[in-house]
Write a protein that holds these residues in place. Structure first.
Motif, PDB file in Angstrom:
ATOM      1  N   ASN A 199      -8.706  10.896  -7.131  1.00 30.46           N
ATOM      2  CA  ASN A 199      -7.808  11.172  -6.005  1.00 30.46           C
ATOM      3  C   ASN A 199      -6.436  10.548  -6.237  1.00 30.46           C
ATOM      4  OD1 ASN A 199      -9.915  12.483  -4.744  1.00 30.46           O
ATOM      5  ND2 ASN A 199     -10.421  10.777  -3.386  1.00 30.46           N
ATOM      6  N   PHE A 200      -6.430   9.338  -6.762  1.00 25.52           N
ATOM      7  CA  PHE A 200      -5.167   8.657  -7.067  1.00 25.52           C
ATOM      8  C   PHE A 200      -4.370   9.432  -8.108  1.00 25.52           C
ATOM      9  CE2 PHE A 200      -3.058   5.637 -10.012  1.00 25.52           C
ATOM     10  CZ  PHE A 200      -2.070   5.158  -9.168  1.00 25.52           C
ATOM     11  N   LEU A 201      -5.032   9.938  -9.135  1.00 22.87           N
ATOM     12  CA  LEU A 201      -4.348  10.581 -10.255  1.00 22.87           C
ATOM     13  C   LEU A 201      -3.882  11.993  -9.939  1.00 22.87           C
ATOM     14  CD1 LEU A 201      -6.622   9.378 -13.204  1.00 22.87           C
ATOM     15  CD2 LEU A 201      -4.368   8.507 -12.549  1.00 22.87           C
ATOM     16  N   ARG A 202      -4.298  12.560  -8.801  1.00 23.04           N
ATOM     17  CA  ARG A 202      -3.889  13.922  -8.457  1.00 23.04           C
ATOM     18  C   ARG A 202      -2.407  14.017  -8.110  1.00 23.04           C
ATOM     19  NH1 ARG A 202      -9.221  14.532  -5.433  1.00 23.04           N
ATOM     20  NH2 ARG A 202     -10.517  15.732  -6.893  1.00 23.04           N
ATOM     21  N   LEU A 203      -1.809  12.897  -7.712  1.00 27.67           N
ATOM     22  CA  LEU A 203      -0.395  12.874  -7.355  1.00 27.67           C
ATOM     23  C   LEU A 203       0.290  11.759  -8.129  1.00 27.67           C
ATOM     24  CD1 LEU A 203      -0.617  13.368  -3.479  1.00 27.67           C
ATOM     25  CD2 LEU A 203       0.147  15.043  -5.168  1.00 27.67           C
ATOM     26  N   PRO A 204       1.632  11.801  -8.222  1.00 31.49           N
ATOM     27  CA  PRO A 204       2.332  10.722  -8.925  1.00 31.49           C
ATOM     28  C   PRO A 204       2.032   9.361  -8.310  1.00 31.49           C
ATOM     29  CG  PRO A 204       3.806  12.579  -8.506  1.00 31.49           C
ATOM     30  CD  PRO A 204       2.551  12.851  -7.739  1.00 31.49           C
ATOM     31  N   ALA A 205       1.973   8.342  -9.177  1.00 29.14           N
ATOM     32  CA  ALA A 205       1.700   6.985  -8.695  1.00 29.14           C
ATOM     33  C   ALA A 205       2.902   6.402  -7.958  1.00 29.14           C
ATOM     34  CB  ALA A 205       1.313   6.087  -9.864  1.00 29.14           C
ATOM     35  N   ASP A 206       4.087   6.666  -8.472  1.00 31.47           N
ATOM     36  CA  ASP A 206       5.288   5.971  -7.972  1.00 31.47           C
ATOM     37  C   ASP A 206       5.902   6.698  -6.779  1.00 31.47           C
ATOM     38  OD1 ASP A 206       6.006   8.106  -9.581  1.00 31.47           O
ATOM     39  OD2 ASP A 206       7.841   7.165 -10.296  1.00 31.47           O
ATOM     40  N   THR A 207       5.177   6.746  -5.690  1.00 38.59           N
ATOM     41  CA  THR A 207       5.713   7.335  -4.468  1.00 38.59           C
ATOM     42  C   THR A 207       6.480   6.284  -3.659  1.00 38.59           C
ATOM     43  OG1 THR A 207       3.629   6.881  -3.321  1.00 38.59           O
ATOM     44  CG2 THR A 207       3.906   9.084  -4.283  1.00 38.59           C
ATOM     45  N   SER A 208       7.428   6.758  -2.881  1.00 48.13           N
ATOM     46  CA  SER A 208       8.090   5.903  -1.894  1.00 48.13           C
ATOM     47  C   SER A 208       7.473   6.188  -0.537  1.00 48.13           C
ATOM     48  CB  SER A 208       9.597   6.169  -1.869  1.00 48.13           C
ATOM     49  OG  SER A 208       9.856   7.532  -1.551  1.00 48.13           O
ATOM     50  N   LEU A 253       0.816  -1.198   0.000  1.00 48.76           N
ATOM     51  CA  LEU A 253       0.000   0.000   0.000  1.00 48.76           C
ATOM     52  C   LEU A 253       0.855   1.256   0.000  1.00 48.76           C
ATOM     53  CD1 LEU A 253      -2.766  -0.953   2.593  1.00 48.76           C
ATOM     54  CD2 LEU A 253      -2.584  -1.551   0.167  1.00 48.76           C
ATOM     55  N   GLY A 254       0.254   2.326  -0.482  1.00 51.38           N
ATOM     56  CA  GLY A 254       0.897   3.634  -0.483  1.00 51.38           C
ATOM     57  C   GLY A 254      -0.025   4.666   0.127  1.00 51.38           C
ATOM     58  N   ARG A 255      -0.404   5.663  -0.662  1.00 46.89           N
ATOM     59  CA  ARG A 255      -1.220   6.771  -0.158  1.00 46.89           C
ATOM     60  C   ARG A 255      -2.642   6.331   0.190  1.00 46.89           C
ATOM     61  NH1 ARG A 255      -2.698  10.318  -3.823  1.00 46.89           N
ATOM     62  NH2 ARG A 255      -1.971   9.181  -5.650  1.00 46.89           N
ATOM     63  N   TYR A 256      -3.191   6.968   1.207  1.00 47.50           N
ATOM     64  CA  TYR A 256      -4.611   6.835   1.505  1.00 47.50           C
ATOM     65  C   TYR A 256      -5.377   7.724   0.537  1.00 47.50           C
ATOM     66  CZ  TYR A 256      -9.014   7.131   4.110  1.00 47.50           C
ATOM     67  OH  TYR A 256     -10.331   7.087   4.485  1.00 47.50           O
ATOM     68  N   LEU A 257      -6.432   7.178  -0.077  1.00 51.51           N
ATOM     69  CA  LEU A 257      -7.148   7.873  -1.136  1.00 51.51           C
ATOM     70  C   LEU A 257      -8.528   8.361  -0.719  1.00 51.51           C
ATOM     71  CD1 LEU A 257      -6.225   5.513  -4.113  1.00 51.51           C
ATOM     72  CD2 LEU A 257      -5.089   7.646  -3.413  1.00 51.51           C
ATOM     73  N   GLY A 258      -8.885   8.194   0.546  1.00 56.53           N
ATOM     74  CA  GLY A 258     -10.186   8.632   0.999  1.00 56.53           C
ATOM     75  C   GLY A 258     -11.177   7.489   1.103  1.00 56.53           C
ATOM     76  N   HIS A 259     -12.436   7.836   1.332  1.00 53.46           N
ATOM     77  CA  HIS A 259     -13.461   6.810   1.481  1.00 53.46           C
ATOM     78  C   HIS A 259     -14.750   7.240   0.791  1.00 53.46           C
ATOM     79  CE1 HIS A 259     -14.684   9.501   4.798  1.00 53.46           C
ATOM     80  NE2 HIS A 259     -15.910   9.026   4.564  1.00 53.46           N
ATOM     81  N   VAL A 260     -15.575   6.269   0.514  1.00 52.78           N
ATOM     82  CA  VAL A 260     -16.920   6.527  -0.001  1.00 52.78           C
ATOM     83  C   VAL A 260     -17.911   5.883   0.958  1.00 52.78           C
ATOM     84  CG1 VAL A 260     -16.151   6.667  -2.396  1.00 52.78           C
ATOM     85  CG2 VAL A 260     -16.931   4.469  -1.487  1.00 52.78           C
ATOM     86  N   THR A 261     -19.087   6.464   1.037  1.00 46.60           N
ATOM     87  CA  THR A 261     -20.150   5.939   1.891  1.00 46.60           C
ATOM     88  C   THR A 261     -21.442   5.910   1.096  1.00 46.60           C
ATOM     89  OG1 THR A 261     -19.075   6.931   3.823  1.00 46.60           O
ATOM     90  CG2 THR A 261     -21.346   6.209   4.095  1.00 46.60           C
ATOM     91  N   TYR A 262     -22.157   4.792   1.187  1.00 48.76           N
ATOM     92  CA  TYR A 262     -23.386   4.678   0.404  1.00 48.76           C
ATOM     93  C   TYR A 262     -24.330   3.665   1.053  1.00 48.76           C
ATOM     94  CZ  TYR A 262     -20.754   0.668  -1.483  1.00 48.76           C
ATOM     95  OH  TYR A 262     -20.007  -0.472  -1.627  1.00 48.76           O
TER      96      TYR A 262
END
Length: 303
Positions: free
Chosen positions: A129-138, A65-74
């Motif tokens: 949310n994922f695409l707002r920052l680079p994918a290849d983070t450390s 896993l890397g960045r937290y991308l948020g949550h959805v509720t429904y």
């Protein structure tokens, strides 16, 4: 209404042959839809552990896993229940897809097509949310030591104050959660309670715990600039470092780092046994996500 069904999932990604980014979509025959891999928490699981397990079960692929991308509720169709799904970015490590009872197809979609191909607007919001920052983070994992009782009730030197029973339980619970982010190396401030917090992880990895006096409260207060430099150096390595530190170090270190690189930190109480997941790209801190002592993400606006 408080969600009464908890689930977790991932934007699972890999590099395509042309160097671009591809995102995994899974087809569920029960619903005849294309979605992101996800599933409900099993009893005693954290969302972090659920994400790794569900990705493996639905896709046959192991991930970190890397960045937290948020949550959805429904609301759940046909039930008077509310469902919450937390999402992380997840990079494929190994494995191979095999059709199963839940998922009969997996497709890797280029980022310029995935929005049109995935079935649900909520999944599209998480992908954005994922695409707002680079994918290849450390990743760097910054841990506050577990519970160690009150300082005024310990008769020995404070450096020797050990974890209490609850703190030892926190240390054990940290192991699989930190491994979900690919932890590979372990560093700790010298106080015994810090070392004990990461000892179960060290035993699991068969790794040594490197002593880091600059991340103790006394060492940091004496040389904050050197501590900042040391943190950046550790973050720039090839592994995923875990650093166990103390309550008067972590907030100041993170405030300095966030100001340097121009990000806003989410609100966090920095409780004992909690974890900061730091995501970096080309040496710059691009995201900082907090897991509290129950190791659930703080309820922060998605980036």
């Amino acid at each position: 209404m408080t969600p009464n069904i908890l689930a977790a999932g991932a934007v699972l990604w890999r590099y395509a042959a042309d160097g671009g980014i591809e995102i995994a979509m899974v087809h569920r025959p029960k619903y005849d839809d294309w979605s992101l891999p996800k599933g409900k928490l099993d009893p005693g699981e954290t969302p972090v552990i659920t994400t790794v397990r569900e990705v493996a079960e639905e896709t046959g692929l192991n991930c970190t896993l890397g960045r937290y991308l948020g949550h959805v509720t429904y609301p759940v169709t046909g039930h008077r229940k509310l469902k919450r799904v937390d999402y992380w970015a997840a990079r494929v490590v190994d494995g191979a897809f095999e059709s199963n009872t839940e998922v009969d197809e997996l497709v890797w979609s280029p980022v310029d097509r995935v929005m049109d191909e995935i079935s649900y607007p909520m999944d599209r919001s998480i992908i954005r949310n994922f695409l707002r920052l680079p994918a290849d983070t450390s990743t760097m994992l910054l841990v506050r030591h577990g519970k160690a009782g009150r300082r005024d009730r310990f008769t020995g030197p404070d450096e020797a104050r050990p974890l209490e029973k609850a703190g030892r339980a926190q240390a054990r619970e940290l192991v699989d959660n930190l491994l979900a982010f690919g932890a590979t190396e372990i560093h700790s401030a010298p106080p015994l309670r810090c070392v004990q917090t990461v000892t179960p992880l060290a035993e699991k990895l068969g790794a040594q715990i490197e002593s880091e006096p600059l991340f103790a409260e006394s060492g940091y207060a004496a040389a904050p600039d050197a501590a900042h430099e040391r943190a950046v150096t550790l973050a720039s390595g090839t592994g995923v470092p875990v650093i166990c530190s103390q309550g008067k170090v972590i907030p100041d270190l993170l405030a300095w780092w966030a100001a340097r690189d121009g990000i806003t930190l989410p609100p966090a109480r920095n409780r004992k046994g909690s974890v900061w997941v730091l995501s970096l790209h080309q040496g710059r801190l691009v995201a900082a996500d907090h897991l509290d002592r129950a190791l659930t993400p703080t309820d922060i606006p998605a980036r």
